[in-house]
Motif scaffolding. Structure first.
Motif, PDB file in Angstrom:
ATOM      1  N   UNK A 269      14.027  45.251 -11.594  1.00  0.00           N
ATOM      2  CA  UNK A 269      13.148  45.241 -12.374  1.00  0.00           C
ATOM      3  C   UNK A 269      12.345  46.487 -12.059  1.00  0.00           C
ATOM      4  N   UNK A 270      11.916  47.248 -13.263  1.00  0.00           N
ATOM      5  CA  UNK A 270      11.185  48.465 -13.056  1.00  0.00           C
ATOM      6  C   UNK A 270       9.775  48.125 -12.439  1.00  0.00           C
TER       7      UNK A 270
ATOM      8  N   UNK B 294      22.645  51.125 -23.102  1.00  0.00           N
ATOM      9  CA  UNK B 294      23.598  50.237 -23.893  1.00  0.00           C
ATOM     10  C   UNK B 294      23.894  51.068 -25.057  1.00  0.00           C
ATOM     11  N   UNK B 295      22.549  51.655 -25.546  1.00  0.00           N
ATOM     12  CA  UNK B 295      22.918  52.378 -26.804  1.00  0.00           C
ATOM     13  C   UNK B 295      23.832  53.616 -26.564  1.00  0.00           C
ATOM     14  N   UNK B 296      23.624  54.211 -25.378  1.00  0.00           N
ATOM     15  CA  UNK B 296      24.356  55.371 -25.100  1.00  0.00           C
ATOM     16  C   UNK B 296      25.652  55.061 -24.650  1.00  0.00           C
TER      17      UNK B 296
ATOM     18  N   UNK C 166       9.775  46.548 -20.246  1.00  0.00           N
ATOM     19  CA  UNK C 166      10.038  47.945 -19.976  1.00  0.00           C
ATOM     20  C   UNK C 166      11.416  47.740 -19.480  1.00  0.00           C
ATOM     21  N   UNK C 167      11.711  46.925 -18.455  1.00  0.00           N
ATOM     22  CA  UNK C 167      13.149  46.980 -18.017  1.00  0.00           C
ATOM     23  C   UNK C 167      14.270  46.589 -19.159  1.00  0.00           C
ATOM     24  N   UNK C 168      14.026  45.776 -19.979  1.00  0.00           N
ATOM     25  CA  UNK C 168      15.080  45.452 -20.985  1.00  0.00           C
ATOM     26  C   UNK C 168      15.135  46.508 -21.654  1.00  0.00           C
ATOM     27  N   UNK C 169      13.994  46.937 -22.012  1.00  0.00           N
ATOM     28  CA  UNK C 169      14.147  48.286 -23.086  1.00  0.00           C
ATOM     29  C   UNK C 169      14.878  49.565 -22.567  1.00  0.00           C
ATOM     30  N   UNK C 170      14.731  49.714 -21.195  1.00  0.00           N
ATOM     31  CA  UNK C 170      15.477  50.558 -20.429  1.00  0.00           C
ATOM     32  C   UNK C 170      17.161  50.627 -20.368  1.00  0.00           C
TER      33      UNK C 170
ATOM     34  N   UNK D 139      28.723  48.379 -21.285  1.00  0.00           N
ATOM     35  CA  UNK D 139      27.603  48.095 -21.575  1.00  0.00           C
ATOM     36  C   UNK D 139      27.050  47.237 -20.284  1.00  0.00           C
ATOM     37  N   UNK D 140      25.781  47.241 -19.954  1.00  0.00           N
ATOM     38  CA  UNK D 140      25.179  46.432 -19.161  1.00  0.00           C
ATOM     39  C   UNK D 140      24.727  45.071 -19.435  1.00  0.00           C
ATOM     40  N   UNK D 141      25.344  43.947 -18.740  1.00  0.00           N
ATOM     41  CA  UNK D 141      24.659  42.548 -19.271  1.00  0.00           C
ATOM     42  C   UNK D 141      23.666  42.237 -18.643  1.00  0.00           C
ATOM     43  N   UNK D 142      22.322  41.876 -18.953  1.00  0.00           N
ATOM     44  CA  UNK D 142      21.389  41.056 -18.510  1.00  0.00           C
ATOM     45  C   UNK D 142      21.679  39.678 -18.379  1.00  0.00           C
TER      46      UNK D 142
END
Length: 271
Positions: free
Chosen positions: A8-9, A164-166, A155-159, A173-176
């Motif tokens: 978590x940020x 993942x978009x990149x 903020x953490x999810x947005x990061x 892709x990173x899975x939460x």
């Protein structure tokens, strides 16, 4: 082998507590676990008894040490690579390395002696966090049940969504996979409000809350997990449920666990 990153940020949300007790709990269930402290604060070392003379995470990442040179045996089925203040310079020390974000992946590419690797990440998006995120299979996000905790979660999810978009393909892709509400106090209106907001926004991803509990705070002073320190406490009960989820998802990976509201309300009523 399942690789879980605790991230978590925002600081102060229970990342280390979750990493330590998840690792210890899985080990107590008979799983072979490696706990990695990716944070320069060295909180894992403060929570569990370890050998300060052994090589640590800095030696593994920046000094060419092999994993076996850096492992501390914490207990039955539980090993760890701890961290100390030397990690504060890791971003600078690795800045010139082209593969700096994948050193952990390369170091552990042939690792097969553990069933779980649990990574405790720092509350910032530096070299150590990127190494953990690129190595892991999934991310667990602890979030304290107050407004600042909620903002830290978003903020953490947005990061992670930006990363993942990149990503070049789906496999990168990173899975939460799990959001873990912490410091939950049912007596507080804000705790209940934030928990409901998290569940509404992240339906099906939210674990049972980890209730605010003095035993959880006391356990690190004794260098023990919550299970060793106070096995009958609400903290031990709540982390046991999280471990139940992890083990259940291992056996039934396609199933989603129910939300906290479907748990026995009598259990959650004690704060």
């Amino acid at each position: 082998m399942k690789k879980i990153c605790i991230f978590n940020l925002k600081g102060g949300v229970g990342k280390t507590t979750t990493a330590v007790n998840l690792a210890a709990g899985l080990a107590r269930r008979g799983k072979r676990v490696l706990l990695l402290d990716m944070d320069a604060q060295g909180s894992v070392n403060n929570c569990l008894s370890s050998n300060d003379s052994i090589k640590d995470m800095y030696h593994l990442m920046a000094n060419g040490a092999e994993l076996q040179e850096c492992i501390t045996h914490m207990g039955h089925n539980l090993d760890a690579v701890t961290s100390k203040g030397s990690l504060h310079t890791i971003n600078k020390d690795l800045a010139e390395k082209s593969n700096r974000d994948f050193i952990l992946s390369m170091k552990l590419k042939n690792l097969n002696s553990y069933e779980y690797v649990i990574m405790d990440c720092p509350p910032q998006f530096g070299t150590m966090t990127r190494n953990a995120l690129f190595f892991c299979d999934e991310v667990f996000v602890p979030v304290c049940t107050d407004i600042l905790g909620y903002k830290g979660l978003t903020s953490t999810i947005e990061l992670i969504e930006e990363m993942n978009n990149e990503a070049g393909n789906e496999d990168d892709k990173i899975k939460v996979s799990r959001i873990i509400p912490t410091f939950y106090d049912k007596r507080l209106r804000i705790s209940k409000k934030i928990l409901n907001m998290i569940e509404d926004e992240f339906y099906g991803m939210v674990s049972n809350p980890i209730r605010a509990n003095s035993k959880i705070k006391e356990a690190p002073e004794k260098k023990k997990s919550i299970f060793s320190y106070a096995k009958s406490s609400s903290g031990a009960q709540d982390y046991s449920r999280l471990i139940d989820y992890v083990l259940h998802s291992e056996s039934f990976p396609e199933e989603e666990e129910c939300s906290h509201s479907e748990y026995d309300e009598a259990v959650l009523s004690t704060t």
